[in-house]
Write an enzyme that holds these catalytic residues in place. Structure first.
Site, PDB file in Angstrom:
ATOM      1  N   PRO A  25       0.828  -1.209   0.000  1.00  0.00           N
ATOM      2  CA  PRO A  25       0.000   0.000   0.000  1.00  0.00           C
ATOM      3  C   PRO A  25       0.861   1.257   0.000  1.00  0.00           C
ATOM      4  O   PRO A  25       1.903   1.309   0.638  1.00  0.00           O
ATOM      5  CB  PRO A  25      -0.803  -0.132   1.303  1.00  0.00           C
ATOM      6  CG  PRO A  25      -0.830  -1.598   1.589  1.00  0.00           C
ATOM      7  CD  PRO A  25       0.483  -2.119   1.100  1.00  0.00           C
ATOM      8  N   GLU A  26       0.401   2.263  -0.748  1.00  0.00           N
ATOM      9  CA  GLU A  26       1.163   3.499  -0.873  1.00  0.00           C
ATOM     10  C   GLU A  26       0.523   4.616  -0.058  1.00  0.00           C
ATOM     11  O   GLU A  26      -0.460   4.400   0.657  1.00  0.00           O
ATOM     12  CB  GLU A  26       1.306   3.842  -2.359  1.00  0.00           C
ATOM     13  CG  GLU A  26       1.973   2.688  -3.110  1.00  0.00           C
ATOM     14  CD  GLU A  26       2.308   2.969  -4.564  1.00  0.00           C
ATOM     15  OE1 GLU A  26       2.507   4.155  -4.920  1.00  0.00           O
ATOM     16  OE2 GLU A  26       2.384   2.009  -5.352  1.00  0.00           O
ATOM     17  N   LYS A  55       4.242   5.721   4.390  1.00  0.00           N
ATOM     18  CA  LYS A  55       3.580   4.423   4.484  1.00  0.00           C
ATOM     19  C   LYS A  55       3.414   3.973   5.931  1.00  0.00           C
ATOM     20  O   LYS A  55       3.177   2.795   6.198  1.00  0.00           O
ATOM     21  CB  LYS A  55       4.374   3.393   3.687  1.00  0.00           C
ATOM     22  CG  LYS A  55       4.512   3.746   2.208  1.00  0.00           C
ATOM     23  CD  LYS A  55       5.285   2.676   1.451  1.00  0.00           C
ATOM     24  CE  LYS A  55       5.440   3.047  -0.016  1.00  0.00           C
ATOM     25  NZ  LYS A  55       6.141   2.002  -0.792  1.00  0.00           N
ATOM     26  N   ARG A 112      11.351  -4.232  -7.794  1.00  0.00           N
ATOM     27  CA  ARG A 112       9.966  -3.806  -7.948  1.00  0.00           C
ATOM     28  C   ARG A 112       9.671  -3.615  -9.437  1.00  0.00           C
ATOM     29  O   ARG A 112      10.523  -3.138 -10.187  1.00  0.00           O
ATOM     30  CB  ARG A 112       9.714  -2.482  -7.212  1.00  0.00           C
ATOM     31  CG  ARG A 112       9.836  -2.563  -5.703  1.00  0.00           C
ATOM     32  CD  ARG A 112       8.720  -3.382  -5.077  1.00  0.00           C
ATOM     33  NE  ARG A 112       8.793  -3.402  -3.625  1.00  0.00           N
ATOM     34  CZ  ARG A 112       9.453  -4.308  -2.913  1.00  0.00           C
ATOM     35  NH1 ARG A 112      10.103  -5.280  -3.540  1.00  0.00           N
ATOM     36  NH2 ARG A 112       9.464  -4.248  -1.599  1.00  0.00           N
TER      37      ARG A 112
END
Length: 254
Positions: free
Chosen positions: A2-3, A51, A240
């Site tokens: 989650p950002e 975050k 990523r």
């Protein structure tokens, strides 16, 4: 993972449910915090920083949590079956007379003195969803990364906090920047960071990231029709995926 937009919406939900209320149940299922008891304290509020989540109490303590890859918080009516929080994936329970907040799959949990919050978030760069952003500090940290690929600099929470793979890809696409260009070759880093901040803010409101490039592998680019490609930022085990348009985001000519 989650950002920053998801963390801000999570903080807002916790804030709405808990702020100003007295804790009647506290269950922190974390080795270093299992004996901590927050019952009887009042919740001052929850805010996000990048975050990270910071839930503050009137006794001068803060519950710090991080969702990592799979974590999330849910709010249920106290007394409901969901509020019982019997799942082995539950890591934290905070209940008031009306609402119970349940943290599932949390990747990080600490209880610190509020005045010591810097010990858990002090290493981070400016929060892009903060009311104000220290642009000079962000650019100083950016410059320190030299020729590191720009996508990796955007992902580095010690440069700015809150950007993950979605908003790294979307901001680079918006500015037509090749993700592996050297950070020190980007003509205007402040503009790129401003775009990322605006995208995050819009997603907080709408609940939807831009969706123009991330996750659209082999689908046509919304600008030129070229099939979207995906590459890798950083090296294993921290790699990523970064989605990009091979035509709109070409490397600069040597």
């Amino acid at each position: 993972m989650p950002e920053g937009d998801v963390l801000r919406r999570t903080a807002d939900r916790l804030d709405l449910a808990l702020t100003g209320q007295v804790v009647v149940r506290c269950d922190l299922r974390w080795p270093t915090a299992a004996t901590v008891d927050l019952v009887g304290t009042s919740v001052l509020g929850t805010r996000s920083y990048g975050k990270h989540l910071l839930t503050r109490f009137d006794d001068g303590r803060t519950l710090h949590t991080h969702l990592r890859m799979d974590g999330y918080w849910r709010v249920h009516p106290t007394g409901s079956p969901q509020a019982a929080a019997r799942s082995p994936q539950v890591r934290a329970v905070l209940a008031t007379e009306r609402w119970t907040a349940v943290g599932h799959h949390l990747g990080m949990l600490d209880v610190v003195r509020t005045r010591d919050e810097h010990t858990v978030i002090g290493h981070l760069g400016p929060d892009l969803l903060g009311e104000t952003v220290d642009a000079d500090e962000a650019l100083r940290r950016w410059a320190a990364r030299g020729s590191t690929p720009v996508a990796e600099v955007l992902l580095d929470q010690q440069v700015v906090a809150g950007i993950g793979t979605i908003f790294a890809a979307e901001s680079l696409f918006a500015e037509r920047i090749w993700p592996w260009a050297a950070a020190d070759s980007v003509p205007d880093p402040s503009r790129l960071l401003a775009v990322a901040r605006r995208q995050l803010q819009q997603s907080v409101t709408s609940g939807r990231p831009p969706g123009r490039v991330h996750g659209r592998l082999r689908q046509p680019c919304v600008r030129c029709g070229t099939p979207i490609a995906v590459g890798q930022a950083r090296t294993p085990p921290m790699e990523r995926p970064i989605f990009f348009c091979p035509h709109c985001q070409q490397p600069a000519a040597a």
